[in-house]
Design a protein around this motif. Structure first.
Motif, short mmCIF file in Angstrom:
data_model
loop_
_atom_site.label_atom_id
_atom_site.label_comp_id
_atom_site.label_asym_id
_atom_site.label_seq_id
_atom_site.Cartn_x
_atom_site.Cartn_y
_atom_site.Cartn_z
N TYR A 145 0.84 -1.20 0.00
CA TYR A 145 0.00 0.00 0.00
C TYR A 145 0.88 1.26 0.00
CZ TYR A 145 -3.45 3.45 1.53
OH TYR A 145 -4.25 4.56 1.63
N PHE A 146 2.06 1.16 0.62
CA PHE A 146 2.95 2.30 0.77
C PHE A 146 4.08 2.35 -0.25
CE2 PHE A 146 1.16 1.55 4.98
CZ PHE A 146 0.65 2.80 5.27
N THR A 147 4.57 1.18 -0.69
CA THR A 147 5.71 1.16 -1.59
C THR A 147 5.65 -0.04 -2.54
OG1 THR A 147 8.13 1.04 -1.75
CG2 THR A 147 7.14 0.01 0.17
N PRO A 148 5.91 0.18 -3.81
CA PRO A 148 5.93 -0.94 -4.75
C PRO A 148 7.08 -1.91 -4.48
CG PRO A 148 6.66 1.08 -5.84
CD PRO A 148 6.17 1.46 -4.47
N ALA A 149 8.09 -1.47 -3.76
CA ALA A 149 9.22 -2.35 -3.43
C ALA A 149 8.79 -3.52 -2.55
CB ALA A 149 10.32 -1.54 -2.73
N ALA A 150 7.66 -3.37 -1.89
CA ALA A 150 7.16 -4.45 -1.04
C ALA A 150 6.68 -5.65 -1.86
CB ALA A 150 6.04 -3.95 -0.14
N VAL A 151 6.30 -5.44 -3.10
CA VAL A 151 5.81 -6.55 -3.93
C VAL A 151 6.92 -7.59 -4.13
CG1 VAL A 151 4.80 -7.23 -6.14
CG2 VAL A 151 4.01 -5.14 -4.99
N PRO A 152 8.08 -7.22 -4.69
CA PRO A 152 9.16 -8.21 -4.79
C PRO A 152 9.74 -8.58 -3.43
CG PRO A 152 9.94 -6.09 -5.57
CD PRO A 152 8.47 -5.95 -5.34
N GLY A 153 9.75 -7.64 -2.50
CA GLY A 153 10.28 -7.92 -1.16
C GLY A 153 9.52 -9.04 -0.47
N LEU A 154 8.21 -8.95 -0.47
CA LEU A 154 7.38 -9.99 0.14
C LEU A 154 7.53 -11.31 -0.60
CD1 LEU A 154 4.18 -7.89 0.85
CD2 LEU A 154 5.66 -8.95 2.58
N THR A 155 7.55 -11.24 -1.93
CA THR A 155 7.67 -12.46 -2.73
C THR A 155 8.98 -13.19 -2.44
OG1 THR A 155 6.31 -11.42 -4.46
CG2 THR A 155 7.57 -13.39 -5.08
N VAL A 156 10.07 -12.47 -2.40
CA VAL A 156 11.37 -13.09 -2.09
C VAL A 156 11.38 -13.61 -0.66
CG1 VAL A 156 13.85 -12.62 -1.79
CG2 VAL A 156 12.65 -11.80 -3.83
N GLY A 157 10.80 -12.86 0.26
CA GLY A 157 10.72 -13.31 1.65
C GLY A 157 9.97 -14.62 1.78
N VAL A 158 8.88 -14.75 1.04
CA VAL A 158 8.09 -15.99 1.07
C VAL A 158 8.87 -17.13 0.41
CG1 VAL A 158 5.99 -17.12 0.20
CG2 VAL A 158 5.86 -14.87 1.26
N ILE A 159 9.54 -16.85 -0.69
CA ILE A 159 10.35 -17.90 -1.34
C ILE A 159 11.37 -18.46 -0.35
CG2 ILE A 159 12.14 -18.33 -3.09
CD1 ILE A 159 10.62 -16.29 -4.89
N ILE A 160 12.10 -17.58 0.30
CA ILE A 160 13.14 -18.02 1.25
C ILE A 160 12.50 -18.77 2.43
CG2 ILE A 160 14.91 -17.24 2.88
CD1 ILE A 160 15.40 -14.88 0.86
N SER A 161 11.42 -18.22 2.98
CA SER A 161 10.75 -18.87 4.11
C SER A 161 10.23 -20.25 3.74
CB SER A 161 9.58 -18.01 4.60
OG SER A 161 10.07 -16.80 5.12
N ASN A 162 9.69 -20.39 2.54
CA ASN A 162 9.14 -21.66 2.12
C ASN A 162 10.22 -22.66 1.69
OD1 ASN A 162 6.65 -20.73 2.83
ND2 ASN A 162 5.97 -20.33 0.75
N ILE A 163 11.39 -22.17 1.33
CA ILE A 163 12.53 -23.09 1.10
C ILE A 163 12.90 -23.75 2.43
CG2 ILE A 163 15.02 -23.14 0.65
CD1 ILE A 163 14.50 -21.05 -1.59
N GLY A 204 10.81 -23.99 4.95
CA GLY A 204 9.59 -24.58 5.51
C GLY A 204 9.40 -26.05 5.18
N PRO A 205 8.31 -26.63 5.70
CA PRO A 205 8.10 -28.08 5.64
C PRO A 205 7.43 -28.62 4.37
CG PRO A 205 6.39 -27.09 6.97
CD PRO A 205 7.34 -25.98 6.57
N TYR A 206 6.90 -27.77 3.48
CA TYR A 206 6.07 -28.28 2.40
C TYR A 206 6.76 -28.40 1.04
CZ TYR A 206 2.41 -27.56 5.83
OH TYR A 206 1.66 -27.59 6.97
N GLY A 207 8.02 -28.03 0.95
CA GLY A 207 8.80 -28.28 -0.26
C GLY A 207 8.48 -27.39 -1.44
N VAL A 208 8.77 -27.95 -2.62
CA VAL A 208 8.69 -27.20 -3.87
C VAL A 208 7.29 -26.65 -4.13
CG1 VAL A 208 8.95 -27.37 -6.38
CG2 VAL A 208 10.60 -28.49 -4.90
N LEU A 209 6.28 -27.42 -3.80
CA LEU A 209 4.90 -26.95 -4.02
C LEU A 209 4.65 -25.64 -3.30
CD1 LEU A 209 2.18 -27.62 -5.36
CD2 LEU A 209 1.55 -28.79 -3.24
N ASP A 210 5.05 -25.56 -2.05
CA ASP A 210 4.84 -24.34 -1.27
C ASP A 210 5.74 -23.21 -1.76
OD1 ASP A 210 3.58 -22.81 0.68
OD2 ASP A 210 4.96 -23.42 2.26
N ILE A 211 6.93 -23.55 -2.19
CA ILE A 211 7.85 -22.52 -2.70
C ILE A 211 7.21 -21.84 -3.91
CG2 ILE A 211 10.09 -22.09 -3.78
CD1 ILE A 211 11.09 -24.57 -2.09
#
Length: 158
Positions: free
Chosen positions: A45-63, A65-72
């Protein structure tokens, strides 16, 4: 916004997201998850930089995490879609809604698929409801107050 500021904001958001997932790991995965890191999903809502920032954060967290490639793949795609819609949202009160709706549907479907055939198989709509509940707790319970704080300092931060 210049490239350096954009990349710095995106990297900081990604890093904070990963740290919050790891610190609150017991609550970050499963059918009923209250992923505290999702408080950051209001930041597009405040910055477009959050779009890739959140996406990369989720990729790393899901790597990690317990659910593997599907969750990544699926989790990251859900975050990218939700973050984009949050970025496009112009009414502050509605900004937490895209992560709730998108995750309820996409992550709900993914978790249903993952747990399909388990002895305590939970119906799809129940899983979607649990995901929506967890997202609502974080996105409105924590995320909206976080937005109000960010709004006061947005000129100094963004």
């Amino acid at each position: 916004m210049n490239k350096t500021k954009f990349l710095t904001q995106a990297a900081m958001i990604a890093a904070i997201y990963v740290v919050l997932v790891e610190v609150f790991k017991p609550f970050s995965y499963g059918i009923m998850q209250v992923r505290i890191a999702e408080v950051l999903t209001v930041m597009p809502y405040f910055t477009p930089a959050a779009v890739p920032g959140l996406t990369v954060g989720v990729i790393i967290s899901n790597i990690i995490g317990p659910y593997g490639v599907l969750d990544i793949v699926v989790g990251s795609l859900a975050t990218l879609i939700a973050a984009y819609f949050t970025y496009k949202m112009r009414k502050k009160i509605l900004a937490p809604l895209p992560p709730i709706i998108v995750n309820a549907i996409i992550i709900g479907l993914m978790l249903y698929y993952i747990f399909l055939g388990s002895p305590d198989e939970t119906p799809l709509l129940a899983i979607m409801g649990w995901v929506a509940l967890g997202q609502t707790i974080v996105c409105y319970g924590l995320g909206y107050p976080f937005m109000l704080i960010l709004d006061k300092y947005k000129n100094n931060i963004f």
